[in-house]
Design a protein around this motif. Sequence first.
Motif, PDB file in Angstrom:
ATOM      1  N   ASP A   1       0.833  -1.213   0.000  1.00 59.52           N
ATOM      2  CA  ASP A   1       0.000   0.000   0.000  1.00 59.52           C
ATOM      3  C   ASP A   1       0.867   1.262   0.000  1.00 59.52           C
ATOM      4  O   ASP A   1       0.600   2.207  -0.742  1.00 59.52           O
ATOM      5  CB  ASP A   1      -0.937   0.017   1.199  1.00 59.52           C
ATOM      6  N   ARG A   2       1.909   1.271   0.811  1.00 58.84           N
ATOM      7  CA  ARG A   2       2.805   2.441   0.856  1.00 58.84           C
ATOM      8  C   ARG A   2       3.534   2.617  -0.475  1.00 58.84           C
ATOM      9  O   ARG A   2       3.703   3.733  -0.951  1.00 58.84           O
ATOM     10  CB  ARG A   2       3.810   2.304   1.994  1.00 58.84           C
ATOM     11  N   TRP A   3       3.994   1.516  -1.066  1.00 57.63           N
ATOM     12  CA  TRP A   3       4.701   1.570  -2.340  1.00 57.63           C
ATOM     13  C   TRP A   3       3.783   2.068  -3.450  1.00 57.63           C
ATOM     14  O   TRP A   3       4.172   2.926  -4.248  1.00 57.63           O
ATOM     15  CB  TRP A   3       5.257   0.187  -2.656  1.00 57.63           C
ATOM     16  N   ILE A   4       2.560   1.549  -3.490  1.00 55.58           N
ATOM     17  CA  ILE A   4       1.579   2.008  -4.489  1.00 55.58           C
ATOM     18  C   ILE A   4       1.370   3.515  -4.340  1.00 55.58           C
ATOM     19  O   ILE A   4       1.389   4.245  -5.332  1.00 55.58           O
ATOM     20  CB  ILE A   4       0.245   1.237  -4.346  1.00 55.58           C
ATOM     21  N   ASP A   5       1.178   3.988  -3.111  1.00 50.27           N
ATOM     22  CA  ASP A   5       0.935   5.421  -2.885  1.00 50.27           C
ATOM     23  C   ASP A   5       2.139   6.284  -3.250  1.00 50.27           C
ATOM     24  O   ASP A   5       1.995   7.321  -3.893  1.00 50.27           O
ATOM     25  CB  ASP A   5       0.572   5.686  -1.418  1.00 50.27           C
ATOM     26  N   ARG A   6       3.342   5.868  -2.860  1.00 54.61           N
ATOM     27  CA  ARG A   6       4.538   6.709  -3.039  1.00 54.61           C
ATOM     28  C   ARG A   6       5.176   6.625  -4.418  1.00 54.61           C
ATOM     29  O   ARG A   6       5.722   7.608  -4.905  1.00 54.61           O
ATOM     30  CB  ARG A   6       5.599   6.330  -2.014  1.00 54.61           C
ATOM     31  N   TYR A   7       5.152   5.455  -5.032  1.00 53.96           N
ATOM     32  CA  TYR A   7       5.929   5.270  -6.255  1.00 53.96           C
ATOM     33  C   TYR A   7       5.106   4.978  -7.498  1.00 53.96           C
ATOM     34  O   TYR A   7       5.539   5.269  -8.596  1.00 53.96           O
ATOM     35  CB  TYR A   7       6.970   4.155  -6.065  1.00 53.96           C
ATOM     36  N   ILE A   8       3.949   4.383  -7.330  1.00 53.58           N
ATOM     37  CA  ILE A   8       3.154   4.029  -8.501  1.00 53.58           C
ATOM     38  C   ILE A   8       2.122   5.112  -8.787  1.00 53.58           C
ATOM     39  O   ILE A   8       2.031   5.614  -9.908  1.00 53.58           O
ATOM     40  CB  ILE A   8       2.476   2.648  -8.314  1.00 53.58           C
TER      41      ILE A   8
END
Length: 175
Positions: free
Chosen positions: A52-59
């Motif tokens: 979830d954090r990766w989707i929000d920050r990088y994707i």
Amino acid sequence: MTSYDPDREWEFATHRSSYNRTVPLDLYWELDGDPLTDDWTPDEITAAELWDRWIDRYINRPRRPRPTPYTVTIYWSVQGPGVSETAPFQDWTSRDLSRQPEDFLSFYTWPVDPKTGERLQWTRLPVVDKLWQPHGTKGGFIQELTGWKPSPLQTTVNIDQIAQAAGVRRPKIAE
């Protein structure tokens, strides 16, 4: 073609000194932003929370241009005991670089099987499994949560397709 046995050894020499090495080699993959795991350990955060954090920050908020909104570049390195270099034969055209980086073959000769003399086929090297539990492998939350890992030297991945196939939270690109 199948992958080589992960324990198969390859012989190669440094260009500088002709020092010979004989070690197993594998391919290590990294997606843009997956090192965000460096800030946590598996007992502090789950693979799903990291996703979830990766989707929000990088994707959802890309830091660099992409061919399509959900396309993420895969970076590769060749690793073995005492060896970690950029993998050869990567497509660098879509990356914002002033020059193509040096890679394994910039420093070493082409690896061969020490018993048979067979030249290594780069696309048959084993791809490292990256899992978050139990050791907190950098970026391991992706494979652990989705079950996906790239094929050898695959250049990009569509994260929305991976999320759909795995039944996990899908990206929502900011307009």
